[in-house]
Design an enzyme around this catalytic site. Sequence first.
Site, PDB file in Angstrom:
ATOM      1  N   LYS A 158       0.734  -1.312  -0.022  1.00 26.46           N
ATOM      2  CA  LYS A 158       0.055   0.013   0.171  1.00 26.46           C
ATOM      3  C   LYS A 158       0.829   1.076   0.088  1.00 26.46           C
ATOM      4  CE  LYS A 158       1.009   1.198   4.393  1.00 26.46           C
ATOM      5  NZ  LYS A 158       1.854   2.363   4.855  1.00 26.46           N
ATOM      6  N   ASP A 162      -2.152  -1.369  10.276  1.00 29.74           N
ATOM      7  CA  ASP A 162      -2.224  -1.219   8.866  1.00 29.74           C
ATOM      8  C   ASP A 162      -2.680  -2.675   8.426  1.00 29.74           C
ATOM      9  OD1 ASP A 162      -1.455   1.246   8.632  1.00 29.74           O
ATOM     10  OD2 ASP A 162       0.676   0.621   7.999  1.00 29.74           O
TER      11      ASP A 162
HETATM   12  O1  C5P Z   1      -0.218  -0.697  15.016  1.00 27.64           O
HETATM   13  P1  C5P Z   1       1.067  -0.986  14.581  1.00 27.64           P
HETATM   14  O2  C5P Z   1       1.687  -2.096  15.480  1.00 27.64           O
HETATM   15  O3  C5P Z   1       1.545  -1.006  13.238  1.00 27.64           O
HETATM   16  O4  C5P Z   1       1.967   0.396  15.191  1.00 27.64           O
HETATM   17  C1  C5P Z   1       3.320   0.390  15.415  1.00 27.64           C
HETATM   18  C2  C5P Z   1       3.466   1.520  16.446  1.00 27.64           C
HETATM   19  O5  C5P Z   1       3.353   2.638  15.616  1.00 27.64           O
HETATM   20  C3  C5P Z   1       2.818   1.899  17.474  1.00 27.64           C
HETATM   21  O6  C5P Z   1       3.349   1.108  18.672  1.00 27.64           O
HETATM   22  C4  C5P Z   1       2.804   3.445  17.496  1.00 27.64           C
HETATM   23  O7  C5P Z   1       4.158   3.763  18.343  1.00 27.64           O
HETATM   24  C5  C5P Z   1       2.949   3.834  16.399  1.00 27.64           C
HETATM   25  N1  C5P Z   1       1.550   4.172  15.933  1.00 27.64           N
HETATM   26  C6  C5P Z   1       1.022   5.326  16.237  1.00 27.64           C
HETATM   27  N2  C5P Z   1      -0.290   5.619  15.724  1.00 27.64           N
HETATM   28  C7  C5P Z   1      -0.846   4.822  14.806  1.00 27.64           C
HETATM   29  C8  C5P Z   1      -0.415   3.718  14.449  1.00 27.64           C
HETATM   30  C9  C5P Z   1       0.980   3.318  15.016  1.00 27.64           C
HETATM   31  O8  C5P Z   1       1.455   6.151  17.063  1.00 27.64           O
HETATM   32  N3  C5P Z   1      -2.087   5.349  14.500  1.00 27.64           N
END
Ligand code: C5P
Length: 309
Positions: free
Chosen positions: A12, A139
């Site tokens: 993506k 994601d």
């Molecule tokens: O959800 P995911 O595991 O991909 O997120 C990884 C990190 O990215 C989270 O721990 C956070 O630090 C950051 N993040 C965030 N806000 C989001 C998505 C991700 O701060 N909406």
Amino acid sequence: MTASVTVRVPAKVNVQLAVGGLRPDGFHDLANVFLAVGLHDNVTATPADALRVTCSGPDAGQVPLDATNLAARAALALAARHGREADVHLHIDKDIPVAGGMAGGSADAAGALLACDALWGTGASREELLDICAELGSDVPFSLVGGAALGRGRGEILTPLAVGGTFHWVFAVADGGLSTPAVYRECDRLREVAGTGATTADVPDPEPSPALIDALRAGDAAALAAAVTNDLQAAAVSLRPSLTATLEAGTGAGALAAMVSGSGPTTAFLVTDAAEAEKVADALRASGTCRAVRVTSGPAAGATVVTPA
Ligand code: C5P
């Protein structure tokens, strides 16, 4: 019994990534417009004595094969919900650049989930699959649905968006990755330094751009180029200043828009058509500012079972 199931799942690009303030739970509220593009991983699930992950492809050496792999976590999550063992061999045939910003790990999670569901005959509903995806990462739900969608919340609450044409893209893959949490932290730090504050109390709620959604619906590349934004771009460039040269190389070669893809360090270039894409790709290769260049288009379908057909 089915011998194995293969699921194809897309990469993506975020055409809008509006980042709100830091929430008490450590995430940020987003207005995140995802577009799936035609670079794919294939995830194959085969019965095995115990959970095992293997990976092939040019970047395979950079993919963790232990329980930190999101595909393994997807299999474990589905198995736990259905009271069974995750006795499966997951093979990831990886074509999505590993460096970051194109949701390759999320794609593998969505692919593994769909493949295990089909292999095990779990019969999980779409809703349950999306629920597990959201637990695995912000994601991951989009990797399952593909096409184009607006992601709210931390990116996991999806509304599908209409796309009225094909958009042509060039991606420049940087040397080495960037940690997503580190890029969000840098975004917060830059906001603090700028004096605006970084929490949800300080930063206005992120809103989707009507002009961008119209441009997608119309299939209008020039209008889309005028509307794309990425609030993480400044943070990614701050951590990796060399990305500026890559962005300039693409712009100089005639790209309609140049941006960091997601949290980077992959950079994305929107172009008018396939011929322009080749031209911009050649210029990026010649610039020596990136490790690899990929040409593709979107939208692409979400995770799809390809074998058995
Ligand atoms: O959800 P995911 O595991 O991909 O997120 C990884 C990190 O990215 C989270 O721990 C956070 O630090 C950051 N993040 C965030 N806000 C989001 C998505 C991700 O701060 N909406």
